[in-house]
Design an enzyme around this catalytic site. Structure first.
Site, short mmCIF file in Angstrom:
data_model
loop_
_atom_site.label_atom_id
_atom_site.label_comp_id
_atom_site.label_asym_id
_atom_site.label_seq_id
_atom_site.Cartn_x
_atom_site.Cartn_y
_atom_site.Cartn_z
N ILE A 91 20.10 -8.10 20.39
CA ILE A 91 20.51 -6.72 20.59
C ILE A 91 21.81 -6.72 21.38
CG2 ILE A 91 19.84 -4.45 21.46
CD1 ILE A 91 18.02 -5.55 19.23
N CYS A 92 22.84 -6.12 20.83
CA CYS A 92 24.13 -5.97 21.50
C CYS A 92 24.65 -7.33 21.99
CB CYS A 92 23.98 -4.96 22.64
SG CYS A 92 25.52 -4.34 23.32
N THR A 93 24.89 -7.47 23.28
CA THR A 93 25.49 -8.71 23.80
C THR A 93 24.50 -9.86 23.90
OG1 THR A 93 25.10 -8.00 26.08
CG2 THR A 93 27.22 -7.43 25.10
#
Length: 204
Positions: free
Chosen positions: A125-127
């Site tokens: 998720i994301c970074t």
């Protein structure tokens, strides 16, 4: 638990086991968004929850987020027996500012590699994508991340094909997503793959 396929083809299957790795300075929506969607999904064939979701961290206890909210995690990575990986359907890694420290933490990276080897799907998720990259899981794969981290990924992990304009990307069994709300879009895509478009749209 069925290791391949979907609940559409095997409607009597038990809830899919999902494990998310979290760490201090995580982004709260990177955890809460996907977990809420997965936890809300119901297997239409059984009327039972479609997923069994668990958070794990390096140490059990409180895990801070960048907004000040704290998650209490009941199990540490040391509490997860190697045999448990065999029943793991989806392994997820959260994002947030803490991903910078996480990608330097060899203990966490070893856990990520072990979980990813057995899991049917691996998701960031994301970074959280930089953690997968640091574990060597994104080499020669297409991946996305938060736009502000794209230059970091390109410089630090030149073997990764970074596409920061995508909401989410699937390359083989590995899925990566962009910024915060993109994690929820990715979770809905996972649900659609497993349970069908109608259920995913209802949850959306």
């Amino acid at each position: 638990m069925t290791r391949t396929g979907s609940n559409i083809r095997n409607p009597a299957s038990a809830p899919r086991r999902v494990m998310m790795l979290v760490y201090d300075a995580a982004q709260v929506l990177d955890i809460a968004g996907p977990v809420q969607l997965l936890s809300s999904a119901i297997n239409p064939a059984t009327g039972a929850p479609a997923y069994e979701v668990e958070l794990v961290s390096e140490e059990r206890g409180p895990v801070s987020t960048t907004c000040g909210l704290v998650f209490r995690v009941e199990r540490s990575i040391a509490d997860v027996a190697p045999a448990e990986f065999a029943s793991l359907d989806t392994f997820m890694v959260t994002g947030g500012e803490g991903s910078r420290a996480a990608m330097e933490n060899e203990r966490l990276l070893a856990f990520v590699r072990n979980a990813a080897f057995s899991a049917r799907r691996v998701v960031s998720i994301c970074t959280g994508s930089v953690v997968l990259a640091a574990a060597g899981l994104l080499d020669r794969r297409r991946a996305t991340t938060h736009w502000a981290y794209a230059p970091i990924m390109r410089k630090r992990f030149p073997k990764v094909v970074v596409e920061e304009d995508a909401i989410y990307i699937r390359d083989g069994k590995i899925w990566t997503s962009a910024g915060v709300t993109a994690g929820m879009d990715l979770a809905l895509a996972l649900i659609e793959e497993d349970l069908g478009r109608e259920i995913a749209l209802t949850l959306a």
